[in-house]
Design an enzyme around this catalytic site. Sequence first.
Site, PDB file in Angstrom:
ATOM      1  N   LYS A  36      36.790  33.773  40.128  1.00 21.53           N
ATOM      2  CA  LYS A  36      37.009  32.371  40.616  1.00 21.53           C
ATOM      3  C   LYS A  36      35.541  31.884  39.820  1.00 21.53           C
ATOM      4  O   LYS A  36      36.156  30.322  39.874  1.00 21.53           O
ATOM      5  CB  LYS A  36      36.756  32.549  42.094  1.00 21.53           C
ATOM      6  CG  LYS A  36      37.943  33.006  42.848  1.00 21.53           C
ATOM      7  CD  LYS A  36      38.042  32.786  44.264  1.00 21.53           C
ATOM      8  CE  LYS A  36      39.384  33.276  44.821  1.00 21.53           C
ATOM      9  NZ  LYS A  36      39.349  33.596  46.295  1.00 21.53           N
ATOM     10  N   LYS A  46      48.559  38.756  37.349  1.00 19.26           N
ATOM     11  CA  LYS A  46      49.068  38.968  38.675  1.00 19.26           C
ATOM     12  C   LYS A  46      49.645  37.719  39.123  1.00 19.26           C
ATOM     13  O   LYS A  46      49.360  36.491  38.841  1.00 19.26           O
ATOM     14  CB  LYS A  46      48.067  39.589  39.672  1.00 19.26           C
ATOM     15  CG  LYS A  46      47.160  38.681  40.209  1.00 19.26           C
ATOM     16  CD  LYS A  46      46.364  38.927  41.439  1.00 19.26           C
ATOM     17  CE  LYS A  46      45.289  37.966  41.822  1.00 19.26           C
ATOM     18  NZ  LYS A  46      44.660  38.056  43.017  1.00 19.26           N
ATOM     19  N   LYS A  73      48.466  32.451  43.948  1.00 23.07           N
ATOM     20  CA  LYS A  73      48.694  31.205  44.562  1.00 23.07           C
ATOM     21  C   LYS A  73      48.161  30.157  44.044  1.00 23.07           C
ATOM     22  O   LYS A  73      48.346  28.814  44.394  1.00 23.07           O
ATOM     23  CB  LYS A  73      47.703  31.395  45.905  1.00 23.07           C
ATOM     24  CG  LYS A  73      48.240  32.023  46.998  1.00 23.07           C
ATOM     25  CD  LYS A  73      47.330  31.858  48.248  1.00 23.07           C
ATOM     26  CE  LYS A  73      47.568  32.769  49.492  1.00 23.07           C
ATOM     27  NZ  LYS A  73      46.475  32.964  50.314  1.00 23.07           N
TER      28      LYS A  73
END
Length: 325
Positions: free
Chosen positions: A110, A192, A195
């Site tokens: 992140k 993966k 969102k």
Amino acid sequence: MKVFSGIQPTNELHIGNYLGAIKQWVDLQNQAECVFCIVDWHAITVPYDTKVLQTKIHEVAAVYLASGIDPQKSIIFVQSQVKEHAELAWLLNTITPLGDLQRMTQFKDKSAKFLQNINAGLLNYPVLMAADVLLYQTDVVPVGEDQKQHVELTREIARRFNSKFSEVFKLPKAQIPKIGARIMSLTEPTKKMSKTDKAESRIGLFDSPEQIKEKIGSATTDSGKEIRYNPKEKPGISNLLTIYSSFSNQSIKDLEKEFTDQSYQLFKQKLADLLIETLEPFRAQKAKLESNPSQLNEILTDGANHARAIAQDTIQKARSAMGLN
Ligand code: AMP
Ligand code: TRP
């Protein structure tokens, strides 16, 4: 046995969230005391829109209910309504080495993705997650593969607290599903499903039949023609087989047999039909709750009251173990 898990109200929930996490929760509620949280304090560690946060919280609650989480059996609540989570996170921060937080995969990912917003909350995220889990004396944390590292850190923090002060916390364990723990992106099947990537890369739980058809139709497949499970050589088809198997409860072996000598196109059509049918309750539940939001608020307020009572008991023990009062 006590179970705790949570999902962030960010962007839209997708089939990876359902298969990796929520699907297992539904089974667990018949054998354990379950607490399922909507972790809004985690969600604000990355850039977000203040105007839609409450809507996103309600959408996660709608997904929980549509999946079969029963508020009569399980506690469903919003993290920020139980302030003890913030208090315990602070206490646990004081015994968590900085280096442990800096080496977390999610923090590294992140902070690379949101270079303009590497805030202290992003670094301390796993400590808040540890507080979530430890407040409820949790034994089992059902999550997808990507959260295993955070649950291991939670266990380590609990162990450290118990040995430094006194035995306050149970040591929790992650429970990762055998199939569906890591659903991959439809457009880049070596990453993966997430969102925060582009919409074509995932199937949202509220996607319309048309969107499902289009996204499955254009999902990346592999060279060759065979419908065979081999994640290294055929990551695209293997991911679609995993999704098919998880939603139909048929084994991958049976699916390979059923689709021997069939085309990718037919396989994709069948998968789209299956998804359209199995995701229908999500679309219906969302519409129902949108027409009656007060029912949802009641469930969440009631859930927070139950959660708070448990959390207060644990935080009192943690405070006094640390010489606070
Ligand atoms: P998040 O989207 O980070 O709030 O994740 C909520 C839950 O979904 C966690 O238990 C994750 O491990 C799980 N999850 C997220 N993405 C995936 C994925 N692609 N495959 C399987 N599980 C996932
Ligand atoms: N970090 C989790 C995720 O990204 C969400 C989460 C927060 C969570 N607190 C938790 C999961 C406690 C399980 C238990 O998916």
